[in-house]
Enzyme design. Structure first.
Site, PDB file in Angstrom:
ATOM      1  N   GLY A  16       0.809  -1.211   0.000  1.00  7.41           N
ATOM      2  CA  GLY A  16       0.000   0.000   0.000  1.00  7.41           C
ATOM      3  C   GLY A  16       0.843   1.262   0.000  1.00  7.41           C
ATOM      4  O   GLY A  16       0.552   2.221  -0.719  1.00  7.41           O
ATOM      5  N   GLN A  28      -7.992  -0.584   2.774  1.00  3.62           N
ATOM      6  CA  GLN A  28      -8.869  -1.173   3.791  1.00  3.62           C
ATOM      7  C   GLN A  28     -10.159  -1.760   3.203  1.00  3.62           C
ATOM      8  O   GLN A  28     -10.926  -2.391   3.928  1.00  3.62           O
ATOM      9  CB  GLN A  28      -9.233  -0.128   4.853  1.00  3.62           C
ATOM     10  CG  GLN A  28      -8.058   0.274   5.739  1.00  3.62           C
ATOM     11  CD  GLN A  28      -7.598  -0.852   6.666  1.00  3.62           C
ATOM     12  OE1 GLN A  28      -8.345  -1.788   6.981  1.00  3.62           O
ATOM     13  NE2 GLN A  28      -6.359  -0.782   7.114  1.00  3.62           N
ATOM     14  N   HIS A  41      -1.581  -7.898   2.233  1.00  3.48           N
ATOM     15  CA  HIS A  41      -1.626  -8.445   3.595  1.00  3.48           C
ATOM     16  C   HIS A  41      -2.860  -8.013   4.386  1.00  3.48           C
ATOM     17  O   HIS A  41      -3.066  -8.459   5.518  1.00  3.48           O
ATOM     18  CB  HIS A  41      -0.342  -8.119   4.368  1.00  3.48           C
ATOM     19  CG  HIS A  41      -0.181  -6.689   4.778  1.00  3.48           C
ATOM     20  ND1 HIS A  41      -0.450  -6.255   6.046  1.00  3.48           N
ATOM     21  CD2 HIS A  41       0.234  -5.596   4.101  1.00  3.48           C
ATOM     22  CE1 HIS A  41      -0.199  -4.956   6.128  1.00  3.48           C
ATOM     23  NE2 HIS A  41       0.221  -4.527   4.960  1.00  3.48           N
ATOM     24  N   THR A  47      13.044  -6.929 -10.519  1.00  2.00           N
ATOM     25  CA  THR A  47      12.584  -8.313 -10.676  1.00  2.00           C
ATOM     26  C   THR A  47      11.328  -8.521  -9.850  1.00  2.00           C
ATOM     27  O   THR A  47      11.273  -8.116  -8.686  1.00  2.00           O
ATOM     28  CB  THR A  47      13.688  -9.289 -10.220  1.00  2.00           C
ATOM     29  OG1 THR A  47      14.825  -9.080 -11.058  1.00  2.00           O
ATOM     30  CG2 THR A  47      13.228 -10.737 -10.305  1.00  2.00           C
ATOM     31  N   CYS A  74       3.772   3.712  23.428  1.00  2.00           N
ATOM     32  CA  CYS A  74       3.772   4.875  24.302  1.00  2.00           C
ATOM     33  C   CYS A  74       5.163   5.360  24.589  1.00  2.00           C
ATOM     34  O   CYS A  74       6.065   4.611  24.856  1.00  2.00           O
ATOM     35  CB  CYS A  74       3.107   4.512  25.628  1.00  2.00           C
ATOM     36  SG  CYS A  74       3.524   5.614  26.966  1.00  2.00           S
TER      37      CYS A  74
HETATM   38  C1  LIG Z   1      -5.396   3.012   4.525  1.00  2.00           C
HETATM   39  C2  LIG Z   1      -4.023   2.435   4.434  1.00  2.00           C
HETATM   40  N1  LIG Z   1      -3.183   2.853   3.481  1.00  2.00           N
HETATM   41  C3  LIG Z   1      -1.945   2.351   3.351  1.00  2.00           C
HETATM   42  C4  LIG Z   1      -1.456   1.397   4.210  1.00  2.00           C
HETATM   43  C5  LIG Z   1      -0.069   0.877   4.029  1.00  2.00           C
HETATM   44  O1  LIG Z   1      -0.072  -0.382   3.430  1.00  2.00           O
HETATM   45  P1  LIG Z   1       1.216  -1.322   3.471  1.00  2.00           P
HETATM   46  O2  LIG Z   1       1.354  -1.796   4.874  1.00  2.00           O
HETATM   47  O3  LIG Z   1       0.917  -2.430   2.525  1.00  2.00           O
HETATM   48  O4  LIG Z   1       2.387  -0.512   3.015  1.00  2.00           O
HETATM   49  C6  LIG Z   1      -2.298   0.934   5.229  1.00  2.00           C
HETATM   50  C7  LIG Z   1      -1.837  -0.103   6.178  1.00  2.00           C
HETATM   51  O5  LIG Z   1      -1.513   0.127   7.317  1.00  2.00           O
HETATM   52  C8  LIG Z   1      -3.606   1.465   5.342  1.00  2.00           C
HETATM   53  O6  LIG Z   1      -4.445   1.062   6.313  1.00  2.00           O
END
Ligand SMILES: Cc1ncc(COP(=O)(O)O)c(C=O)c1O
Lengths: 390, 115
Positions: free
Chosen positions: A74, A182, A204, A240, A329
Site C-alpha cells: 500500500g 482497507q 496483507h 525483478t 507509548c
Molecule cells: C489506509 C491504508 N493505506 C496504506 C497502508 C499501508 O499499506 P502497506 O502496509 O501495505 O504498506 C495501510 C496499512 O496500514 C492502510 O491502512
C-alpha cells in the site's frame, strides 16, 4: 502460549492456508525470473502464474489486467500514485487535494511534494469522518491535477462517497486516486462504477502475504514511473518481480472475490453483536465514526472514558486477546491520532480509544469472553485513574 | 516484553486509590494528559501510608506501585533523593520508557518534597 483471539485485522491478516499452498512451489522449484520467459520453461510457468494473478486482481476491482501494476504494498502504491501523477502533470498545475484523515502513506507524500513546489489542499471531514463531494468541487481550480481520497479509513472505518467524488473529478478533468487498502476484498470495489483513475491495494490486508500490493492505473492517466531500471511492469515499476508474493496476492484476490459477500455478512454479525454487548456492559463507552452501512464491516473504534488504551491493550494481550488502537507509548511525546483529532474527539478521550478489527475467522462465541475481559480490565484501570469518578 | 517486576506490579498494583486525609500530596502531568497523583500519610517524618492514582502506560503504573512499596516505613528525607538510577536497581530502564517512568517518579517526588 494459549489460544489467541486476534482482533487487529486492519493492521494485518494471517495468510490464508489456500494462499500459502498456492505460493509454495514458487519459492523453490518454480523460482525463475519471469522476465526470461522466452528462453526458459520454468520462467514461462512463473510468468503465466504472475499473469493469472494480475487477472485475479483486476477482476476483483473490475479493471483490465494491463492496468494493474504490482508493487511492494500500500505504501509504495500511494507513493507511486501521488508522486507519479504530480511529476507527470506539473505543466498542467501544481495543486493536489486530499483529506486530513488519510494514512501516512498519503499524508507524508503530500507533505514531501510541498518541498517540490506542489500545493496541498485539505478537504474537511465531518464528525463521523465523511468528506462532502461538494467541498471537493469547491476546492478544485484550473491548477488542480490530482485528488487523493481514501475509500475507507483504517482507524474509524468511515467509507467515503468515492463514486460521487470520482464523478466530480471526472467532470472537472482532474485525476482521482483512492487508497483502497482497507476496502478491497472487504466490500465491493469497482473502478468503473466509482470513477476511479488510480487505486492502491495491499495484499496483507486480505489474507495474502506481506510486502506485496498493486496500483491500478487507468489507461489514460499520465504518470512518471518513480522506480527506473530494467523496465518491468510496462516500465512503470522496474525490478525483478516478487513472483511468489504476487502469486499469493492473486490467490488472495481470487478468494476475496468469491467469498467477499459471505465474509462481509459474518463479520457484520460479529460487529453488531459485539458493539451491542460492549455498549450495554461498560458505562461511558462510545463509538467513533458512523454507526450505519457507511462503516467498514469489520471496524469497531471505541472510546472507553477514564482510562488509557495502552495498559488495556497490554492486559488484554496477557489474556490472549490482541486488539489495536495504541501507538507505542513514550508518555509525553506520544502524538494523538490525526484521524481522531480531525473528527473532533475531545482531547481527554484521544488516548482512550481501542480499535477492534474483525476478520473472517473470528467466532461469535468468543464475544462474551472478549467483552468480559475488556470490562474487568477497564474496571481495574478506572479504579486506578485520577480521571475517573464513580 | 516487560521486565518481570514491571509485569507483576502492572498486573497486581499495590496501594491503589485515594487517601482521605493525606498529610502530603504530589502530582505530575504530561502534555498528552497522562497523569499521576500520590497521597502520603507521614507521621514524625516516617511514611505510614501511601496511595496513588495513575492514568499512564504499564511502566508508569508499575513504577507507582514499586515506589509505594519502597516508601512505606521509610524516612521522607531519604525518599527525597530517589532518582531514575534508584529505580534502575530494581529493573533495567529502557531509554524509550524513561519519560513514562519519570511521570510516576516526578509525582512521587513532588509529594515527598512538599512533606
Ligand atoms: C489506509 C491504508 N493505506 C496504506 C497502508 C499501508 O499499506 P502497506 O502496509 O501495505 O504498506 C495501510 C496499512 O496500514 C492502510 O491502512
Amino acid at each position: 502460549m494459549g489460544r489467541i483471539i486476534y482482533l487487529d485485522h486492519a493492521s494485518t491478516t494471517p495468510v490464508d492456508s489456500r494462499v500459502l499452498k498456492k505460493m509454495k512451489p514458487y519459492f523453490t522449484g518454480l523460482f525463475a525470473n519471469p522476465a526470461t520467459r522466452w528462453t526458459s520453461s520454468i520462467s514461462q510457468k512463473v510468468d503465466e502464474a504472475v499473469e493469472e494473478a494480475r487477472k485475479n486482481v483486476a477482476a476483483l476491482i473490475n479493471a483490465l489486467p494491463e492496468e494493474v501494476i504490482f508493487t511492494s504494498g500500500g505504501t509504495e502504491s500511494d507513493n507511486a500514485a501521488l508522486k507519479g501523477v504530480a511529476f507527470a502533470n506539473r505543466n498542467r498545475g501544481n495543486e493536489i487535494i486530499t483529506t486530513p484523515i488519510e494514512h501516512e502513506a498519503v499524508l507524508k507524500v503530500a507533505e514531501r511534494l510541498q518541498d517540490f513546489g506542489f500545493v496541498i489542499k485539505y478537504v474537511p471531514v465531518d464528525s463521523e469522518g465523511f468528506v462532502d463531494p461538494d467541498d471537493v468541487k469547491k476546492l478544485i481550480t484550473p491548477k488542480t491535477i490530482l485528488v487523493s481520497i481514501m475509500h475507507a479509513n483504517n482507524e474509524i472505518g468511515t467509507i467515503e462517497p468515492v463514486r460521487e467524488i470520482g464523478a466530480v473529478c471526472r467532470e472537472r478533468g482532474v485525476f482521482f486516486h483512492t487508497d483502497a487498502v482497507q476496502t478491497v476484498a472487504h466490500i465491493p470495489v469497482d473502478v468503473e462504477q466509482m470513477n476511479i483513475d488510480l487505486l492502491s491495494l495491499s495484499s496483507h490486508k486480505f489474507y495474502g502475504p506481506k510486502g506485496v500490493g498493486a496500483l491500478y492505473i487507468r489507461k489514460d492517466v499520465q504518470i512518471v514511473p518513480y522506480m527506473d531500471g530494467g523496465g518491468q511492469e510496462q516500465g512503470f515499476r522496474s525490478g525483478t518481480l516478487n513472483s511468489t508474493g504476487i502469486i499469493g496476492l492473486g490467490e488472495a484476490a481470487k478468494l476475496g472475490k468469491e467469498e467477499q459477500e459471505e465474509r462481509e455478512s459474518c463479520i457484520k454479525e460479529f460487529r453488531d453483536a459485539f458493539l451491542k454487548k460492549i455498549l450495554e456492559e461498560i458505562p461511558a463507552v462510545y463509538l467513533n465514526g458512523p454507526n450505519d452501512d457507511r462503516r467498514l464491516p469489520g471496524n469497531i473504534s471505541i472510546v472507553i472514558q477514564g482510562i488509557r488504551n495502552e495498559p488495556l491493550l497490554v492486559a488484554l494481550n496477557e489474556k490472549g486477546i490482541i486488539a489495536g488502537g495504541g501507538s507505542a507509548c513514550s508518555a509525553g511525546k506520544k502524538n494523538p491520532s490525526h484521524v481522531l483529532e480531525a473528527i473532533g474527539v475531545p482531547e481527554e478521550d484521544l488516548f482512550s480509544v481501542i480499535r477492534i478489527t474483525i476478520g473472517k475467522d473470528n467466532k461469535l462465541e468468543d464475544i462474551d469472553f472478549i467483552v468480559e475481559n475488556i470490562k474487568e480490565i477497564t474496571n481495574q484501570l478506572r479504579a486506578l485513574s485520577p480521571f475517573w469518578e464513580e | 516484553m516487560y521486565p518481570k517486576i514491571i509485569q507483576e506490579h502492572f498486573t497486581y498494583p499495590k496501594n491503589v486509590g485515594r487517601m482521605k486525609n493525606p498529610t502530603a500530596t504530589g502530582s505530575f502531568s504530561m502534555p498528552d494528559l497522562a497523569k499521576a497523583v500520590f497521597y502520603f500519610l507521614i507521621e514524625e517524618g516516617i511514611v505510614k501510608d501511601i496511595k496513588y492514582q495513575i492514568a499512564g502506560c504499564p511502566f508508569a503504573i508499575a513504577v507507582c506501585s514499586i515506589l509505594s512499596e519502597y516508601a512505606k516505613g521509610k524516612n521522607v528525607k531519604e525518599l527525597k533523593n530517589i532518582t531514575l538510577d534508584t529505580l534502575g536497581l530494581f529493573f533495567e530502564i529502557p531509554t524509550e520508557k524513561e519519560e513514562c517512568i519519570n511521570l510516576s517518579l516526578n509525582a512521587f517526588l513532588d509529594g515527598v518534597k512538599s512533606a
